[in-house]
Design an enzyme around this catalytic site. Structure first.
Site, PDB file in Angstrom:
ATOM      1  CB  CYS A 112       3.769  -3.598  -6.016  1.00 34.74           C
ATOM      2  SG  CYS A 112       3.457  -5.316  -6.423  1.00 34.74           S
ATOM      3  CG  HIS A 252       0.122  -1.371  -6.957  1.00 27.42           C
ATOM      4  ND1 HIS A 252       0.584  -1.892  -8.146  1.00 27.42           N
ATOM      5  CD2 HIS A 252       0.111  -2.417  -6.076  1.00 27.42           C
ATOM      6  CE1 HIS A 252       0.844  -3.174  -7.983  1.00 27.42           C
ATOM      7  NE2 HIS A 252       0.567  -3.522  -6.748  1.00 27.42           N
ATOM      8  CG  ASN A 282      -0.306  -6.588  -8.557  1.00 27.20           C
ATOM      9  OD1 ASN A 282       0.602  -5.929  -9.062  1.00 27.20           O
ATOM     10  ND2 ASN A 282      -0.385  -6.812  -7.261  1.00 27.20           N
TER      11      ASN A 282
HETATM   12  N1  ACO Z   1     -11.471 -18.287  -6.020  1.00 26.82           N
HETATM   13  C1  ACO Z   1     -12.455 -18.676  -5.215  1.00 26.82           C
HETATM   14  N2  ACO Z   1     -12.342 -18.657  -3.875  1.00 26.82           N
HETATM   15  C2  ACO Z   1     -11.168 -18.220  -3.360  1.00 26.82           C
HETATM   16  C3  ACO Z   1     -10.101 -17.808  -4.156  1.00 26.82           C
HETATM   17  C4  ACO Z   1     -10.275 -17.868  -5.564  1.00 26.82           C
HETATM   18  N3  ACO Z   1      -9.325 -17.474  -6.435  1.00 26.82           N
HETATM   19  N4  ACO Z   1      -9.060 -17.421  -3.382  1.00 26.82           N
HETATM   20  C5  ACO Z   1      -9.477 -17.589  -2.104  1.00 26.82           C
HETATM   21  N5  ACO Z   1     -10.740 -18.082  -2.089  1.00 26.82           N
HETATM   22  C6  ACO Z   1     -11.577 -18.404  -0.943  1.00 26.82           C
HETATM   23  C7  ACO Z   1     -10.794 -18.648   0.326  1.00 26.82           C
HETATM   24  O1  ACO Z   1     -10.310 -19.963   0.400  1.00 26.82           O
HETATM   25  C8  ACO Z   1     -11.831 -18.339   1.387  1.00 26.82           C
HETATM   26  O2  ACO Z   1     -12.669 -19.463   1.511  1.00 26.82           O
HETATM   27  P1  ACO Z   1     -13.264 -19.880   2.952  1.00 26.82           P
HETATM   28  O3  ACO Z   1     -14.094 -18.694   3.388  1.00 26.82           O
HETATM   29  O4  ACO Z   1     -14.051 -21.102   2.657  1.00 26.82           O
HETATM   30  O5  ACO Z   1     -12.072 -20.114   3.837  1.00 26.82           O
HETATM   31  C9  ACO Z   1     -12.670 -17.229   0.760  1.00 26.82           C
HETATM   32  O6  ACO Z   1     -12.423 -17.293  -0.660  1.00 26.82           O
HETATM   33  C10 ACO Z   1     -12.311 -15.857   1.268  1.00 26.82           C
HETATM   34  O7  ACO Z   1     -10.898 -15.716   1.200  1.00 26.82           O
HETATM   35  P2  ACO Z   1     -10.188 -14.385   1.656  1.00 26.82           P
HETATM   36  O8  ACO Z   1      -8.697 -14.595   1.590  1.00 26.82           O
HETATM   37  O9  ACO Z   1     -10.795 -13.905   2.936  1.00 26.82           O
HETATM   38  O10 ACO Z   1     -10.636 -13.390   0.487  1.00 26.82           O
HETATM   39  P3  ACO Z   1     -10.412 -11.858   0.391  1.00 26.82           P
HETATM   40  O11 ACO Z   1     -11.700 -11.161   0.278  1.00 26.82           O
HETATM   41  O12 ACO Z   1      -9.425 -11.370   1.421  1.00 26.82           O
HETATM   42  O13 ACO Z   1      -9.722 -11.735  -1.033  1.00 26.82           O
HETATM   43  C11 ACO Z   1      -7.534 -11.364  -1.964  1.00 26.82           C
HETATM   44  C12 ACO Z   1      -8.471 -12.349  -1.275  1.00 26.82           C
HETATM   45  C13 ACO Z   1      -8.160 -10.989  -3.292  1.00 26.82           C
HETATM   46  C14 ACO Z   1      -6.203 -12.056  -2.197  1.00 26.82           C
HETATM   47  C15 ACO Z   1      -7.379 -10.098  -1.084  1.00 26.82           C
HETATM   48  O14 ACO Z   1      -7.067 -10.472   0.230  1.00 26.82           O
HETATM   49  C16 ACO Z   1      -6.316  -9.184  -1.590  1.00 26.82           C
HETATM   50  O15 ACO Z   1      -6.425  -8.625  -2.671  1.00 26.82           O
HETATM   51  N6  ACO Z   1      -5.246  -8.939  -0.796  1.00 26.82           N
HETATM   52  C17 ACO Z   1      -4.170  -8.087  -1.218  1.00 26.82           C
HETATM   53  C18 ACO Z   1      -3.229  -8.888  -2.081  1.00 26.82           C
HETATM   54  C19 ACO Z   1      -2.308  -8.025  -2.888  1.00 26.82           C
HETATM   55  O16 ACO Z   1      -2.656  -6.976  -3.329  1.00 26.82           O
HETATM   56  N7  ACO Z   1      -1.111  -8.571  -3.139  1.00 26.82           N
HETATM   57  C20 ACO Z   1      -0.176  -7.996  -4.027  1.00 26.82           C
HETATM   58  C21 ACO Z   1       0.696  -6.976  -3.400  1.00 26.82           C
HETATM   59  S1  ACO Z   1       1.731  -6.252  -4.541  1.00 26.82           S
HETATM   60  C22 ACO Z   1       3.285  -7.017  -4.610  1.00 26.82           C
HETATM   61  O17 ACO Z   1       4.272  -6.545  -4.075  1.00 26.82           O
HETATM   62  C23 ACO Z   1       3.444  -8.271  -5.360  1.00 26.82           C
END
Ligand code: ACO
Length: 351
Positions: A112, A252, A282
């Protein structure tokens, strides 16, 4: 002193729109969760006729039209991608084959962060005087490597391409500073296994291995919040500017909460931050050039504006740069004269 002005930009996305409502039918998720945790409402997904090459070529043609150039004018093509259509040959050569011309061509792989890395590389060729006109593309079709039963990743990604033409200028335009970094040890937090030259444990398994994206979302989130703000601030300082001099942050487009944190670090108000992830998700290496092309097409960028580009991603890697927008000092007076007219049609290749 030679600079590398951005004289044309373009973008392309697939026609197919995948909404949060559709994802609700595919995995255990809901629109409210996705919007509040990421800011994403819909994304574009490559169809059977789309590829990293086809999207790159559309974006490149739009950027060339915007710059008023043809492929024969381009001396180097640099493509940032982590999803090339094939391993051998480079994506840049596939793009050159479609576009025509005889430019040198190679890829940059920094996931990315790739577009900011590639813009740095392409700009250096122009600044050093090796080339006068370079085409830089950021393109990815990450949805081809997403497990649509994994709710933690499938909601995030979309496909697309963005392209920039950069040309020699004798005025301070284009990339004024750049900051790049990587923490290779963090590769385990964001990767797609089984898609490379490494021999799998069992050779018989090889055809079945799907290189789906694996991600430790919380770890990546923490990393992103830290490096986006720090890298952007360092790039501003290296350009000899203060935060007050910044007209637009073009980050990004991964998560609106990560973008908000970067904006806070630069003390920038919301209206100075470009956000389009609600419509595209993304798009990996394409996200920064797509955002830049949209901003240009919507008339949001003015000659002399200082823009901060900043990205992070798999590697773990990051990159930021300050770009001074505009075409001053490019030895083609017709460019400045027609700036702004009909640009949106040129950049938004929706055919
Ligand atoms: N829908 C509903 N619930 C979900 C989903 C979903 N799609 N995904 C996860 N959950 C749940 C989890 O299971 C968890 O449940 P629990 O509390 O019962 O265990 C709860 O939601 C919270 O999960 P978290 O992982 O703590 O959620 P968070 O607020 O961290 O959000 C996210 C997750 C959106 C993935 C975030 O961590 C994020 O954006 N991280 C960065 C990822 C990123 O940008 N990646 C790309 C990089 S670029 C590249 O090179 C490809």
């Amino acid at each position: 002193m030679r600079y590398a002005a951005i004289t044309g930009c373009g973008m392309a996305v697939p026609d197919r729109v995948l909404t949060n409502a559709e994802l609700e039918k595919m995995v255990d998720t809901n629109d409210e969760w996705i919007v509040s945790r990421t800011g994403i409402r819909e994304r574009r997904v490559a169809g059977p006729a789309d590829s990293t090459t086809s999207l790159s070529v559309k974006a490149a043609r739009a950027a060339l039209a915007h710059a008023g150039l043809t492929p024969d004018d381009i001396q180097l093509i640099v493509v940032a991608t982590c999803t090339p259509d094939q391993f051998i040959v480079s994506e840049a050569c596939l793009v050159q084959a479609e576009l025509g011309g005889s430019a040198a061509a190679f890829d940059v792989g920094a996931a990315c962060s790739g577009f900011v890395y590639a813009l740095t590389v392409g700009s250096m060729f122009v600044q050093q005087g090796l080339y006068d006109r370079v085409l830089v593309i950021g393109a990815d079709t990450l949805t081809r490597f997403i497990d649509y039963t994994d709710r933690s990743t499938c909601i995030l990604f979309g496909d697309g391409a963005g392209a920039m033409v950069i040309e020699a200028s004798d005025q301070p335009r284009g990339l004024l500073s750049t900051v790049m970094g990587a923490d290779g040890g963090g590769n385990k937090h964001l990767y797609a296994p089984g898609w490379g030259a490494i021999v799998p444990e069992s050779a018989e398994l090889f055809p079945e291995i799907r290189p789906y994206m694996q991600m430790n979302g919380q770890e990546v989130f923490r990393f992103a919040v830290r490096v986006m703000g720090d890298a952007a601030a360092e790039a501003v300082q290296k350009a000899g500017l203060s935060f007050d001099d910044i007209d637009m942050l073009i980050p990004h487009q991964a998560n609106s909460r990560i973008i908000d944190a970067a904006a806070r670090r630069l003390a920038l108000p919301r209206e100075k931050v470009l956000v389009n992830l609600d419509r595209y998700g993304n798009t990996s290496a394409a996200s920064v050039p797509i955002a830049l092309a949209e901003a240009s097409g919507q008339g949001k960028l003015n000659e002399g504006d200082n823009l901060v580009l900043v990205a992070f991603g798999a590697g773990l890697a990051w990159a930021a740069g300050v770009v001074r927008w505009g075409v001053a000092g490019v030895p083609r007076p017709e460019l400045a004269a027609r700036r702004g007219a009909g640009v949106l049609a040129a950049i938004s290749d929706g055919d």
